[in-house]
Design an enzyme around this catalytic site. Structure first.
Site, PDB file in Angstrom:
ATOM      1  CG  HIS A 190      12.612  14.643   5.723  1.00 24.64           C
ATOM      2  ND1 HIS A 190      11.594  14.216   6.526  1.00 24.64           N
ATOM      3  CD2 HIS A 190      12.399  15.953   5.521  1.00 24.64           C
ATOM      4  CE1 HIS A 190      10.817  15.236   6.806  1.00 24.64           C
ATOM      5  NE2 HIS A 190      11.281  16.302   6.215  1.00 24.64           N
ATOM      6  CB  SER A 243      10.517   6.370 -14.215  1.00 21.94           C
ATOM      7  OG  SER A 243       9.422   7.207 -14.420  1.00 21.94           O
ATOM      8  CB  SER A 244      11.759   9.617 -10.214  1.00 25.22           C
ATOM      9  OG  SER A 244      10.610   8.967  -9.809  1.00 25.22           O
ATOM     10  CB  THR A 287       5.586  24.877   6.565  1.00 25.65           C
ATOM     11  OG1 THR A 287       6.795  24.167   6.306  1.00 25.65           O
ATOM     12  CG2 THR A 287       4.421  24.093   6.020  1.00 25.65           C
ATOM     13  CG  HIS A 331      -1.583   1.316   1.491  1.00 31.61           C
ATOM     14  ND1 HIS A 331      -2.565   1.848   0.706  1.00 31.61           N
ATOM     15  CD2 HIS A 331      -1.357   2.227   2.466  1.00 31.61           C
ATOM     16  CE1 HIS A 331      -2.930   3.023   1.184  1.00 31.61           C
ATOM     17  NE2 HIS A 331      -2.214   3.281   2.258  1.00 31.61           N
ATOM     18  CB  SER A 364       0.346  29.030  -5.042  1.00 33.29           C
ATOM     19  OG  SER A 364       0.905  28.556  -3.840  1.00 33.29           O
ATOM     20  CE1 TYR A 400       8.600  19.696   3.763  1.00 36.16           C
ATOM     21  CE2 TYR A 400      10.152  17.968   4.310  1.00 36.16           C
ATOM     22  CZ  TYR A 400       9.251  18.943   4.701  1.00 36.16           C
ATOM     23  OH  TYR A 400       9.013  19.126   6.024  1.00 36.16           O
ATOM     24  CD1 TRP A 404       6.323   3.522   4.314  1.00 35.82           C
ATOM     25  CD2 TRP A 404       7.539   4.296   2.613  1.00 35.82           C
ATOM     26  NE1 TRP A 404       6.715   4.795   4.629  1.00 35.82           N
ATOM     27  CE2 TRP A 404       7.459   5.300   3.597  1.00 35.82           C
ATOM     28  CE3 TRP A 404       8.257   4.568   1.449  1.00 35.82           C
ATOM     29  CZ2 TRP A 404       8.081   6.540   3.467  1.00 35.82           C
ATOM     30  CZ3 TRP A 404       8.875   5.815   1.328  1.00 35.82           C
ATOM     31  CH2 TRP A 404       8.778   6.778   2.329  1.00 35.82           C
ATOM     32  NE  ARG A 431       4.158   3.213  10.779  1.00 31.70           N
ATOM     33  CZ  ARG A 431       5.003   3.869   9.958  1.00 31.70           C
ATOM     34  NH1 ARG A 431       6.004   4.562  10.472  1.00 31.70           N
ATOM     35  NH2 ARG A 431       4.846   3.837   8.663  1.00 31.70           N
ATOM     36  CG  ASP A 471       6.284  18.355 -26.364  1.00 34.07           C
ATOM     37  OD1 ASP A 471       6.530  17.876 -25.228  1.00 34.07           O
ATOM     38  OD2 ASP A 471       5.532  17.796 -27.175  1.00 34.07           O
ATOM     39  CD  GLU A 497       9.564  10.136  -2.502  1.00 27.26           C
ATOM     40  OE1 GLU A 497      10.521  10.443  -3.242  1.00 27.26           O
ATOM     41  OE2 GLU A 497       8.446   9.816  -2.931  1.00 27.26           O
ATOM     42  CE  LYS A 545       5.792  27.095  -0.138  1.00 24.43           C
ATOM     43  NZ  LYS A 545       5.233  27.823  -1.270  1.00 24.43           N
ATOM     44  CG  HIS A 583      12.820  14.503  11.566  1.00 22.14           C
ATOM     45  ND1 HIS A 583      12.686  15.723  10.980  1.00 22.14           N
ATOM     46  CD2 HIS A 583      12.206  13.642  10.742  1.00 22.14           C
ATOM     47  CE1 HIS A 583      12.021  15.603   9.846  1.00 22.14           C
ATOM     48  NE2 HIS A 583      11.715  14.349   9.687  1.00 22.14           N
ATOM     49  CG  HIS A 584      12.100  10.135   9.385  1.00 25.76           C
ATOM     50  ND1 HIS A 584      10.746  10.069   9.165  1.00 25.76           N
ATOM     51  CD2 HIS A 584      12.552  11.174   8.644  1.00 25.76           C
ATOM     52  CE1 HIS A 584      10.404  11.028   8.304  1.00 25.76           C
ATOM     53  NE2 HIS A 584      11.471  11.721   7.976  1.00 25.76           N
TER      54      HIS A 584
END
Lengths: 373, 535
Positions: free
Chosen positions: B254, B170-171, B329, B77, B269, B258, B142, B451, B106, B256, B332, B303-304
């Site tokens: 991390h 790809s990315s 943040t 998932h 925006s 963002y 994951w 979890r 293009d 990722e 914004k 921090h993870h």
């Protein structure tokens, strides 16, 4: 209807802080200085967030109601203000600094394990905990209690009865700790990463294979009782089924428990020196098997191929005893090592695996296991 | 554009007919649509897996599956939603919109664009095929922490590694293409500070992708050699360190996070100024805030990992750096609210999604701030509080903005209007159910539910029940969304070239359904200024 009442009671509960604990809505305050400090920190940050939310969301909601086209609002055309940008950069920085100061104090305090007067070594295994008291010479394994195991696929009634309302939070052998004494935990693992967590102590620490982490706890006198926790790092199939139960007792009761355990350890060591009959080995082996092996290889020995092979007709169980002993002692791939079990238990379980399920292997004695270590 | 130009385009440069159009296409609009449909299908598959998770967690006891399969569900998932749904959807939006927004004909590298899309179905297929392999799909979360993902993982893990490598290719190609397009193909008269915010946020995101994805590729390659070639990067018995895996993973992980939220900031925006009928407040501070967040995202990864046994000094540094992210943040959020302030607002579907994004993403931001406080993280770490937090930022953040963007630009993509009434019904259905789904998970986490567990003790039963009911309702809302989109494509009423009268941006100067080839001649300075968000 019952669910609806629950929902309503939750809504009511959120309005009154005094009933938070009753419904398990908030973090536990716990019983140690550390857990109380963490709780205070949590509530402080929570209320700061609530205050900011009230300001920000009310501005937004007011604007959404008052500045609507349908109410005839005409759009202003302003689109920048350096003063505003500076204000909402600097004010949050000040708020953050004010939050960081107490957080730093708590962090430094809880990482200082130098005050400890006794040590318990905690080892995570797939999927059980091992507790060693190096100074007292006590060592044992703590598994999920059998009635909880049975209730997983049982009825709601079974789950209510299991562990007196502690379904999945009950074990066969509890960790016993004295109150009023600073205790250092040395935490490690034998296979994958686990995490030893007791919320009421404010202790949660990764158990990394090959490395030792430490943490400390002091449960104040007067807080004797039972505390429960769970593994908090995904460690494989039965991650959800390796709880932690701690009995906190007075120093006197603890001393008594230590001497009992030491006597029992001596008896176990003695039993490893005698030669066991096959029936004794089979009887003991069945109980060791069902506690330690049945999670993967199943009670009836059919296993879950291909990851967890069947015992029935297994080439290992029907082959050379030495190979079988080696596999159980040291593990292989997904099979964890079981060298933390005693010689008698290992001999019993290996004999059981070689002679139950229609297998026809030899009998293994504790002395065989001892010499194979 | 005149109709004469359009028919000229159709005649000489129109799309090829039949299926091969989609296989061979190098057109940014076709590839954008392919990305969006792929992402939508993966969203439905990932959602179906989540329904399995919530069904097992509906009540205590194991009713439907083995614990190992449950772990496979949570793992797949997460992987599918992150790499298969959210990221491709944003690349799809980027493909569709960036050339039109910068006045380019293009993407800069159209053939590579075709390749970077067509890798995806194969990567996704390989990933999904692991469900049917002996030993089952990957079941280590994951985040695939070693050694659970190396020594103790099922054989299918090698296919997972291959799939991650492909997704990474790809990315990275997508990111290179976007950077090249924005920097080289931008209309000559368009300055960087004329660019719409969606373009800005994607430009910055592309740099995050180029920095982060190779690190992920390195991590899975080390896993591959640990598993198959006898190395011991993450195995203490061979001198390795399982915690090093986490450092490498989160150095990717991390940024990722963002990567999945900066383009969302861009989308919002655009939408809020349009429906507030007022210019975006603080355009340049929005650009600087995005760049600050991107920079900070590289220096907060641990921090993870507050509980891995880091030294106190490390914990303090990562706590302070993490708290700092709240500042840009916050800027914004304040800018969005100032844009709404004294506007003249209407609430069509895109605005509903955008405004609720600001609400719910902010709630996710608050729980994020709480999680950043290292000592408090001891109690939050690896509980449902974390699950609630990242679903608030990824579902009601990233996914919300993708749905908002879809409704906002659907008229430009199809030349037709969607059914506004149904879209509003869908919105209220989704926003109520998503909160019933995720809000109680805060309580579960604080009360101590870890979890990634397939079964739980009885004290957690009520909230899990509520959460599951919310989950099923939220899942069902996507059936309605599918209908609304197909209905729009097939039967929608013709849209105007600028269906939202106050919308700004070069894309709205095109025909109602953007012509297959747009901006064959670059837009003029006058037009760019007229359509600029930075007015």
């Amino acid at each position: 209807m019952k669910r609806l009442t629950t929902l309503l009671s939750v809504l009511v509960a959120t309005m009154s802080t005094s009933v938070f604990a009753e419904y398990g809505l908030n973090m536990t305050e716990g019983v140690t200085e550390i857990s109380k400090n963490i709780y205070d920190l949590h509530m402080m940050v929570f209320w700061v967030c609530v205050a900011i939310a009230v300001v920000v969301f009310s501005a937004m909601l007011y604007s959404m109601f008052a500045h609507r086209k349908s109410k005839g609002a005409v759009a202003a055309q302003f689109h920048e203000s350096t003063t505003a940008e500076l204000a909402w950069t600097i004010i949050p920085v000040i708020i953050l600094v004010l939050m960081a100061i107490p957080a730093t104090k708590v962090l430094i305090d809880l990482e200082d394990t130098s005050k400890a007067e006794m040590t318990v070594k905690i080892t995570g295994h797939q999927w059980k905990w091992q507790y060693d008291y190096p100074e007292e010479g006590i060592s044992f394994i703590s598994n999920l209690a059998q009635d909880s195991k049975d209730a997983i696929r049982g009825t709601d009634e079974d789950r209510k009865k299991a562990g007196n309302d502690n379904y999945l939070l009950d074990v066969d052998n509890r960790l016993v700790l004295p109150s009023g004494k600073p205790i250092r935990f040395l935490i490690t693992a034998s296979d994958v990463i686990h995490n030893w967590w007791v919320p009421d102590f404010g202790v949660k620490q990764d158990a990394n294979p090959g490395f030792i982490n430490d943490a400390w706890v002091e449960i104040p006198v007067g807080n004797e009782g039972t505390y429960r926790g769970q593994c908090a790092e995904l460690c494989g199939k039965d991650h959800g089924f390796m709880p932690i139960v701690v009995d906190v007792v007075t120093q006197a009761e603890y001393d008594k428990w230590v001497s009992e355990q030491q006597a029992a350890a001596k008896a176990a060591a003695d039993s490893a020196n005698k030669t066991w009959s096959k029936d004794e080995l089979m009887a003991q082996g069945k109980s060791v098997y069902n506690t330690n092996c049945a999670g993967c290889h199943k009670v009836d020995g059919t296993g879950m191929p291909p990851v967890f092979p069947a015992m029935v007709g297994s080439p290992v169980a029907n082959g050379e005893a030495a190979d079988h002993i080696g596999l159980v002692l040291h593990g292989k791939g997904a099979m964890p090592a079981f060298k933390m079990l005693g010689d008698s238990d290992l001999a019993a379980v290996i004999t059981y695996e070689r002679n139950a399920f229609g297998n026809t292997g030899s009998v293994v004695q504790p002395s065989d296991v001892k010499s194979a270590r | 554009m005149t109709t004469a130009t359009a028919s000229h385009d159709d005649h000489h440069h129109g799309p090829e007919k039949g299926l091969m159009r989609w296989v061979k296409t190098t057109n940014h609009k076709d590839i954008g649509s392919l990305y969006m449909w792929f992402a939508f299908i993966m969203l439905l598959i990932g959602g179906a897996l989540a329904m399995g998770i919530r069904a097992e967690l509906l009540a205590p006891g194991m009713q439907l599956m083995e614990p190992q399969f449950f772990n496979s569900l949570t793992t797949m998932h997460g992987l599918i939603m992150v790499f298969g749904a959210i990221m491709p959807a944003f690349v799809g939006l980027g493909n569709w919109l960036i050339p039109m927004m910068v006045g380019a004909p293009d993407m800069a590298l159209p053939r590579m664009n075709n390749w970077s899309f067509w890798i995806l179905p194969f990567a996704g297929g390989i990933l999904l095929s692991t469900f049917f392999m002996e030993g089952g799909a990957p079941a280590f979360g994951w985040t695939f922490y070693a050694p659970l993902s190396t020594t103790f993982a099922p054989d299918s893990t090698d296919f997972f590694i291959f799939a991650v490598h492909l997704l990474g290719f790809s990315s990275i190609m997508g990111a290179i293409n976007i950077i090249a397009t924005v920097l080289n193909m931008r209309a000559p008269e368009m300055k960087l500070m004329d660019m719409p915010l969606f373009v800005w946020t994607w430009l910055i995101t592309s740099f995050l992708l180029i920095g982060a994805m190779p690190v992920l590729a390195g991590a899975v390659t080390m896993m591959l050699t640990d598993r198959n070639f006898g190395t011991a990067f993450f195995d203490a018995t061979g001198g390795g360190d399982p915690v090093m895996f986490q450092h490498i993973f989160w150095f990717f992980g991390h940024p990722e996070v963002y990567i999945m939220i900066l383009p969302a900031f861009g989308v919002v925006s655009h939408i809020i100024p349009t429906f507030a009928r007022k210019p975006l407040f603080g355009y340049s501070s929005m650009v600087y805030a995005t760049a600050s967040i991107a920079f900070l995202s590289y220096i907060v990864w641990a921090h993870h990992m507050f509980l891995t046994g880091m030294p106190v000094a490390g914990e303090l540094y990562f706590m302070y750096a993490t708290m700092l992210i709240a500042v840009p943040t916050g800027v914004k959020v304040f800018n969005w609210i100032s844009t709404m302030w004294r506007g003249s607002m209407t609430f069509e579907a895109p605005m509903l999604w955008a405004v609720s994004f600001v609400f719910l993403f902010t709630i996710g931001g608050f729980s994020g701030l709480m999680l950043g406080i290292a000592p408090a993280d001891i109690q939050y770490h690896d509980t449902y509080f974390v699950v609630a937090h990242f679903h608030y930022v990824l579902v009601t953040g990233a996914l919300w903005s993708i749905i908002a963007a879809t409704f906002y630009w659907l008229p430009k993509w199809t030349g037709k209007m969607y059914n506004e009434g149904l879209a509003k019904v869908h919105f209220w259905w989704a926003i109520i159910s998503v909160n019933v789904l995720f809000f109680p998970q805060h309580f579960l986490g604080l009360a101590g539910m870890p979890r990634r567990i397939p079964d739980y003790s009885l004290q957690f039963a009520d909230f899990n029940y509520i959460s599951s009911i919310g989950g099923f309702a939220f899942g069902a809302s996507f059936i309605l969304l599918t209908y609304i989109i197909i209905d729009c494509v097939r039967n929608g009423k013709p849209a105007e070239a600028r269906p939202w009268p106050s919308a700004k941006g070069l894309e709205w100067t095109l025909e109602p359904k953007a012509q297959y080839h747009s901006f064959n001649t670059p837009p003029s300075r006058k037009l760019i200024e007229q359509e600029s968000q930075n007015s």
